[in-house]
Design a protein around this motif. Sequence first.
Motif, short mmCIF file in Angstrom:
data_model
loop_
_atom_site.label_atom_id
_atom_site.label_comp_id
_atom_site.label_asym_id
_atom_site.label_seq_id
_atom_site.Cartn_x
_atom_site.Cartn_y
_atom_site.Cartn_z
N ALA A 97 0.26 13.23 25.44
CA ALA A 97 0.67 13.76 26.73
C ALA A 97 -0.31 13.42 27.85
CB ALA A 97 0.84 15.28 26.64
N ASN B 86 -1.04 10.48 28.81
CA ASN B 86 -0.72 9.20 29.42
C ASN B 86 -0.35 9.39 30.89
OD1 ASN B 86 1.91 10.41 28.72
ND2 ASN B 86 2.73 8.50 29.50
N THR C 263 2.54 5.45 24.08
CA THR C 263 3.13 6.01 25.29
C THR C 263 3.70 4.88 26.14
OG1 THR C 263 0.97 5.93 26.40
CG2 THR C 263 1.58 7.99 25.31
N GLN C 264 4.60 5.23 27.01
CA GLN C 264 5.31 4.22 27.78
C GLN C 264 4.39 3.53 28.77
OE1 GLN C 264 9.04 5.65 29.37
NE2 GLN C 264 9.23 7.16 27.74
N THR D 146 13.54 4.48 24.87
CA THR D 146 13.05 5.65 25.59
C THR D 146 13.81 6.90 25.20
OG1 THR D 146 12.44 4.26 27.46
CG2 THR D 146 12.61 6.62 27.87
N PRO E 184 7.02 12.17 24.26
CA PRO E 184 6.05 11.53 25.16
C PRO E 184 5.66 10.13 24.71
CG PRO E 184 4.91 13.03 23.69
CD PRO E 184 6.39 13.14 23.36
N TYR E 185 6.36 9.58 23.72
CA TYR E 185 5.99 8.27 23.19
C TYR E 185 7.24 7.52 22.74
CZ TYR E 185 6.73 10.48 18.65
OH TYR E 185 7.29 11.13 17.58
#
Length: 281
Positions: A123, A125, A176-177, A202, A207-208
């Motif tokens: 979280a 990121n 993470t994105q 997505t 969160p990943y």
Amino acid sequence: MCLYSRDMLKIILSELNHNLIWMKWGWTAWMFLYFMISGTHPLITVHQPPVLTAALGEDLIMPCHLNLSNEEKMTARPVLYWVHTDNEKLWVPSERYKRRVDLLDSDPLSLNKSIRLKNVQLADNGKYLCKVSVTMAGGKSFRMKGNGTLVMVYGNMTFGLTSHNDSLLQCEVNVTQGPGLVLSIFHNECKPQTVDSASGDTDAALPYVTLSETIPLRGGGKYECQLHLNENLIVESIFNYTPPESGVAVFPEPWFLYVALLLVPTTILLGLVTVLLINRP
């Protein structure tokens, strides 16, 4: 004809002289404007790296450095702000970052405003901004900020034979994105054809995303799974595979024979003990 040429030459020289005068005054005006601006805005810059990657659960150093021109002098300690783009404060830490953030340099007048973020989570990121308020000689105060640092977090990488097919080799990692993250498998430094690949769909609830690559085993040797950010290697895992020799039969362990060999002397010993007890006067 000569008079006409002489008159034309005078006109041309007059125009050139006129243009030179305007150029001179133009350069003078620009220089005056430059010094006015440089006198009112100090040459202070805040430098941050554009992208950082961090392993899940590890600590991350987030650099931030102030650069001052030789003419500029700070007369008071700068006020530092580290913020996430969702307005959560890292410094001074909010409840979310409490006891997880330290300054690398405790000197209040230091130009190094880097911090250490402990126990990085998925979280964490996102983009972080380093901001400072500085007071210069003459009582002038300014607020400056860097261009921001994008933090991307990756989890543990798993790399091995698939559970449903021992002829397939699979590598997975949660990240993470963020742009530029690529997962690849290499066999003896060559990239084989994949049979399955997941680029990380997505899911707003997570969160990943999960990056995945699957390839068929193509002989023995060293297999490498690598996670890259653009051209930079972030993390890798190695799987060494030795195929069984062809034409050599593999037999299971003769466990029943082992048990029988152990039971024979035990049975004989028990029989002798029984006979001795029966014939005992």
